[in-house]
Design a protein around this motif. Structure first.
Motif, short mmCIF file in Angstrom:
data_model
loop_
_atom_site.label_atom_id
_atom_site.label_comp_id
_atom_site.label_asym_id
_atom_site.label_seq_id
_atom_site.Cartn_x
_atom_site.Cartn_y
_atom_site.Cartn_z
N ILE A 1 0.84 -1.21 0.00
CA ILE A 1 0.00 0.00 0.00
C ILE A 1 0.87 1.25 0.00
N ALA A 2 1.98 1.23 0.77
CA ALA A 2 2.89 2.38 0.79
C ALA A 2 3.47 2.63 -0.60
N ARG A 3 3.85 1.56 -1.30
CA ARG A 3 4.39 1.70 -2.66
C ARG A 3 3.36 2.33 -3.59
N GLN A 4 2.12 1.85 -3.53
CA GLN A 4 1.09 2.40 -4.39
C GLN A 4 0.85 3.87 -4.08
N CYS A 5 0.86 4.23 -2.80
CA CYS A 5 0.68 5.63 -2.41
C CYS A 5 1.82 6.50 -2.92
N LEU B 1 0.59 10.26 -3.24
CA LEU B 1 -0.31 10.48 -2.12
C LEU B 1 0.40 10.65 -0.78
N LEU B 2 1.71 10.35 -0.74
CA LEU B 2 2.44 10.42 0.53
C LEU B 2 3.05 11.80 0.75
N ASP B 3 2.98 12.25 2.01
CA ASP B 3 3.66 13.48 2.41
C ASP B 3 4.97 13.17 3.14
N GLU B 4 5.00 12.04 3.86
CA GLU B 4 6.17 11.69 4.65
C GLU B 4 6.40 10.18 4.64
N VAL B 5 7.64 9.79 4.91
CA VAL B 5 7.99 8.39 5.13
C VAL B 5 8.66 8.30 6.49
N ALA B 6 8.07 7.52 7.38
CA ALA B 6 8.61 7.34 8.73
C ALA B 6 9.17 5.92 8.84
N VAL B 7 10.41 5.82 9.29
CA VAL B 7 11.07 4.53 9.41
C VAL B 7 11.65 4.39 10.81
N ASP B 8 11.32 3.28 11.47
CA ASP B 8 12.03 2.88 12.68
C ASP B 8 13.08 1.89 12.21
N LEU B 9 14.31 2.37 12.04
CA LEU B 9 15.38 1.59 11.41
C LEU B 9 16.12 0.77 12.47
N VAL B 10 16.08 -0.54 12.28
CA VAL B 10 16.66 -1.47 13.26
C VAL B 10 17.99 -2.00 12.72
N PRO B 11 19.06 -1.99 13.52
CA PRO B 11 20.37 -2.40 13.04
C PRO B 11 20.50 -3.92 12.91
N VAL B 12 19.75 -4.48 11.99
CA VAL B 12 19.85 -5.90 11.66
C VAL B 12 19.81 -6.03 10.14
N MET C 1 18.83 -8.65 7.37
CA MET C 1 18.12 -9.91 7.19
C MET C 1 18.68 -10.74 6.04
N GLY C 2 19.26 -10.08 5.05
CA GLY C 2 19.82 -10.80 3.93
C GLY C 2 18.80 -11.18 2.88
N ALA C 3 17.61 -11.50 3.32
CA ALA C 3 16.50 -11.82 2.41
C ALA C 3 15.22 -11.60 3.20
N GLY C 4 14.17 -11.34 2.48
CA GLY C 4 12.90 -11.12 3.15
C GLY C 4 11.74 -11.28 2.20
N ASN C 5 10.58 -11.48 2.76
CA ASN C 5 9.37 -11.64 1.98
C ASN C 5 8.75 -10.29 1.65
N ARG C 6 9.05 -9.31 2.50
CA ARG C 6 8.37 -8.03 2.36
C ARG C 6 9.33 -6.86 2.48
N PRO C 7 9.82 -6.32 1.35
CA PRO C 7 10.56 -5.06 1.43
C PRO C 7 9.57 -3.94 1.71
N PHE C 8 10.05 -2.86 2.30
CA PHE C 8 9.15 -1.77 2.68
C PHE C 8 8.34 -1.29 1.48
N PHE C 9 9.01 -0.90 0.41
CA PHE C 9 8.28 -0.39 -0.75
C PHE C 9 8.24 -1.38 -1.91
#
Length: 200
Positions: free
Chosen positions: A139-143, A148-159, A161-169
């Motif tokens: 949904i964020a990518r489509q916005c 449609l987006l005014d801001e992007v807020a990220v709580d960035l965690v120092p890990v 993952m190497g691979a994932g099912n869900r990238p943010f955008f």
């Protein structure tokens, strides 16, 4: 009307979930501090460091509505009819879950079947001058693609993952999207809270 803000807790390499949809250590910072804060819905208590607690209180108190996709809604089991942040929820879906709606009369959930733009418009009506938070990478990518987006807020965690099912955008329609310098930069313990304006 308030702003529209995409929000995610994210690994350094851009993932919000592992390949099996688990989150690993992404949410550990919510329980690694000395400041106890009950969630707005009262369903559990976070324990944050002082900087993260101040950021959390400011962010949570600014929210007026949340927009998510059907995948997140289903994974969270519809938050049992009341979201942790205790705000109205707008769910973008192809099909309204009639059984869920019947089982949760009066729950502040709106199901929108005619696209992301309609969902954001409805969330803005519900939020008034407060923030509309967009949760979930699809949904964020489509916005972002639709402007449609005014801001992007990220709580960035120092890990990493190497691979994932869900990238943010995920894969954007545009080649590059340049954000402005962060308007918020708060160092917590095992998390960095950042807010970037979307340049238009």
């Amino acid at each position: 009307m308030g702003i529209v803000q995409a929000q995610a807790i994210m690994s350094l390499d851009g993932y919000v979930a592992k390949p099996d949809n688990t989150i690993g250590p992404l949410f550990d910072w919510l329980q690694n501090g000395e400041v106890a804060i009950p969630t707005p819905a009262g369903d559990f208590t976070v324990h944050l460091t002082a900087p993260s607690a101040e950021h959390w209180r400011r962010w949570a108190s600014s929210l007026g509505a949340l927009v998510c996709g059907r995948t997140l809604f289903d994974v969270a089991e519809g938050w049992h009819g009341r979201h942790t942040l205790d705000v109205p929820i707008v769910v973008v879906t192809h099909r309204v879950p009639a059984d869920w709606v019947e089982a949760h009369p009066g729950a502040p959930f709106t199901f929108v079947t005619d696209g992301v733009e309609a969902a954001i418009a409805r969330a803005k009506e519900l939020a008034g001058d407060r923030v509309v938070a967009v949760a979930g990478g699809t949904i964020a990518r489509q916005c972002l693609d639709l402007g449609l987006l005014d801001e992007v807020a990220v709580d960035l965690v120092p890990v990493v993952m190497g691979a994932g099912n869900r990238p943010f955008f995920g894969e954007l329609a545009a080649t590059d999207v340049l954000l402005g310098n962060p308007t918020v930069c708060v160092q917590g313990d095992r998390v960095l809270h950042l807010v970037f304006p979307v340049q238009r």
